[in-house]
Design an enzyme around this catalytic site. Structure first.
Site, PDB file in Angstrom:
ATOM      1  N   LYS A  87       0.852  -1.184   0.000  1.00  0.00           N
ATOM      2  CA  LYS A  87       0.000   0.000   0.000  1.00  0.00           C
ATOM      3  C   LYS A  87       0.893   1.241   0.000  1.00  0.00           C
ATOM      4  CE  LYS A  87      -4.240   1.696   2.178  1.00  0.00           C
ATOM      5  NZ  LYS A  87      -5.270   1.440   3.192  1.00  0.00           N
ATOM      6  N   GLU A 106     -18.819  -5.698  11.198  1.00  0.00           N
ATOM      7  CA  GLU A 106     -19.726  -4.926  12.043  1.00  0.00           C
ATOM      8  C   GLU A 106     -20.717  -5.811  12.797  1.00  0.00           C
ATOM      9  OE1 GLU A 106     -18.320  -2.351   8.631  1.00  0.00           O
ATOM     10  OE2 GLU A 106     -19.189  -4.372   8.804  1.00  0.00           O
ATOM     11  N   ARG A 140     -25.105  -2.232   8.708  1.00  0.00           N
ATOM     12  CA  ARG A 140     -24.737  -3.621   8.428  1.00  0.00           C
ATOM     13  C   ARG A 140     -24.928  -4.516   9.647  1.00  0.00           C
ATOM     14  NH1 ARG A 140     -19.261  -3.643   4.875  1.00  0.00           N
ATOM     15  NH2 ARG A 140     -20.396  -5.291   3.832  1.00  0.00           N
TER      16      ARG A 140
END
Length: 630
Positions: free
Chosen positions: A290, A376, A404
């Site tokens: 990244k 979640e 969610r």
């Protein structure tokens, strides 16, 4: 500010996938180099998601080079990493407008391009969608055998593999076995660092030279001895299963290939070309970095995940000019203060340590801090389990992400009346991330849940005191607050429990024509509008339970009642006022002001508030128009 594409001669030849496919494979490295530099130059001038895209340059080029997009379907998970995809699918000249009002959408968006096959924003949806598309392609080919079979590829990364939905989809795919490819972009990061046993297992690959050395050495040693060769192959598979995560994916029914270098463009092209026509579910595991190619982002990919405008020549991002603390920081400070008093406090977040202001808490109280990764549903039920054992859990979660875990909030917390406090960040208009991230529905979907106390602070101090009140309540509670800074009201260090359901009268005029009931952080704008209209103002503070005694009083005293909230009008706080007034047979004129029945597009918070007439001037105009016709 646009970036001059003529300074990137190789990239200029590859601004659409058909153009890209005309370039000889040996020249793709030059395209990748210029694409990375163009991305750096563009985002540094416009702001936006950054480090993820730098890590997917080679993968993006390879996928569009090998796959016949858009006929072949390419699905990006989350979409943080899709900026290079946008650049080489005909949108290079618009990339400077990304995340800005009327500009490019921050994530892949079906309305924007035929190359964006799925509108995304939340993580871990790519494999499910790809599976549906693969089944559709299979049915389409069966109906038209002469037509070329459509290929489907999902790219999942930035920690999205830590969510259960990804494995639910893989389990289904392994059962029905359509032709499809899943590429795991393994950069060891989400926004915060990835967590979880699966990720720890994958992380060993980064130092896993033992597996490679043993495998290659044994092949060389045994290649000339035919009777032992088969045994060696079995031994390799056993070793591979111990060292790399192939076993779990192969048990789910996928043919696992990898890991391979995600920055080797030729290796990627050759591998993808080989895998494109394989039958059944395929899984390609690539290792990327990244922030690749820009050292500050490589060193600190969390800080450079999403960036403001910045100077690439400098080694640090510009600091915020606003001296006011954000609501996230107010929460983080309160969390540390509360944990120093309460050893049973347990803070839970689904991969949002930085965004929710929990960095300092995670350092000071590591044994009371839990990052569940992008999960979640699990985060909420995990908190319920803590509450069952006498602890005081706090779930720090974005409004749009709480959607969610709605079933878990109802079934695993509210039904059992467990003392879980939901600190709901990014409530209301979020801004540049658009429809998938706007926190526009939480009051509507929470207000109907029994046992739940819902608070909406109007400033920083109210936020701090409401968090304390919810923590002490010994039942399910929620405090919802917006993205960004507050009004500049100093948060009192002394923490006091608020009287549940008690509103606060801000101004009371001698006129009996108009009263404004404010829910949340529009109070300052409501006061400005009220002054111009000679209206009274009440800060309701509690969405559930409401101050019914006060509602009785204002209904009897004022001809017109206006409710204001940073939530959808449908089912929101104003609807709660309407329901009560109707049940008591009051006949006041009522105007509900809030967010319209539509998905709110991206732009700055100020731009959206102005467009929706939710700034002070717009509020005044809406009220004057209503008064004129009532």
């Amino acid at each position: 500010m646009t970036v001059d594409i003529s300074k990137y001669p190789n990239l200029q030849k590859a601004l659409t996938p058909p153009q890209l496919r005309q370039i000889p494979q040996e020249q793709l490295g030059f395209v990748c180099k210029e694409l990375r530099q163009y991305l750096l130059s563009s985002v540094s001038k416009s702001s936006g998601h950054f480090a993820s895209g730098l890590g997917t340059v080679e993968l993006t080029v390879a996928l569009h080079y090998v796959y016949n997009t858009p006929y072949d379907r390419l699905i990006w998970d989350v979409g943080h990493q899709a900026y290079p995809h946008k650049i080489i699918t005909g949108r290079a000249d618009q990339i400077h407008s990304i995340r800005q009002k009327d500009g490019l959408h921050p994530f892949p968006w079906r309305e924007e391009s035929e190359y964006d096959t799925l509108s995304v924003g939340h993580s871990s949806t790519s494999i499910s969608a790809a599976l549906g598309m693969a089944v559709g392609a299979q049915a389409e080919h069966k109906a038209n055998p002469s037509q070329e079979s459509r290929k489907v590829c999902a790219v999942i990364g930035d920690g999205a593999m830590t969510a259960g939905m990804a494995f639910e989809a893989m389990n289904h795919a392994g059962d029905i076995k359509p032709d499809m490819l899943v590429v795991l972009n393994d950069n060891d990061m989400s926004i915060s660092e990835n967590v979880g046993a699966l990720n720890s297992h994958m992380a060993k690959l980064l130092s896993g030279s033992l597996y490679t050395t043993l495998r290659e050495g044994s092949k060389k040693l045994l290649s000339g001895i035919p009777p032992i060769k088969e045994l060696a192959g079995r031994a390799e598979e056993h070793l591979k299963g111990m060292v790399v995560p192939s076993t779990i994916f192969e048990e789910l029914g996928f043919n696992y290939i990898g890991p391979i270098d995600g920055h080797d463009i030729n290796g990627l092209v050759n591998t993808l070309r080989n895998m494109r026509n394989l039958s059944g579910p395929q899984f390609l595991h690539i290792i990327t970095k990244k922030g690749k190619g820009y050292e500050p982002a490589e060193q600190d990919p969390i800080k450079y995940h999403a960036v403001p405008k910045f100077d690439p020549a400098l080694t640090s991002l510009p600091s915020s000019k606003n001296s006011k603390p954000t609501y996230s920081k107010i929460f983080g400070q309160w969390l540390c203060d509360m944990a120093s008093q309460d050893p049973k406090l347990m803070a839970v977040t689904p991969a949002m340590r930085e965004g929710s202001g929990m960095v300092e808490f995670s350092k000071q109280f590591p044994e009371q801090y839990f990052d569940t990764a992008i999960a979640e549903q699990h985060a909420v039920t995990f908190a319920a389990g803590l509450a069952c054992e006498g602890f005081n859990p706090i779930v720090a979660i974005y409004s749009s992400f709480l959607q969610r875990a709605y079933d878990q909030l109802i079934h695993d917390v509210a039904i059992m009346n467990l003392p879980v406090l939901f600190a709901i960040d990014r409530a209301g208009i979020v801004g540049a991330d658009g429809p998938t991230h706007q926190g526009t529905f939480d009051l509507s979907f929470l207000r109907c849940v029994p046992n739940l106390v819902i608070m909406a602070p109007s400033d920083e101090n109210e936020c701090r005191q409401m968090l304390y009140t919810g923590h002490k309540l010994n039942k399910p509670s929620a405090v919802r607050y917006p993205r960004g800074v507050g009004r500049g009201i100093e948060a009192q260090q002394t923490m006091l429990e608020l009287e549940i359901g008690k509103a606060n009268v801000i101004t009371e005029t001698k006129q009996d024509d108009l009263v404004i009931l404010n829910f949340g952080t529009f109070l300052a704008e409501a006061e400005i509008a009220a002054k111009a209209l000679n209206a009274s103002v009440v800060d309701m503070r509690f969405v559930k339970p409401m101050d019914l005694a006060l509602l009785d009083k204002v209904a009897a005293q004022y001809k017109t009642i206006v409710t204001i909230e940073d939530n959808a009008i449908a089912g929101g706080a104003g609807s709660g006022v309407n329901e009560y007034l109707n049940a008591k047979r009051f006949n006041n004129s009522v105007l509900n002001i809030g967010l319209p029945d539509q998905f709110i597009k991206h732009g700055t918070q100020e731009e959206i508030y102005q467009e929706l007439m939710l700034d002070a001037k717009g509020l005044q105009q809406q009220i004057e128009t209503f008064l004129a016709i009532s």
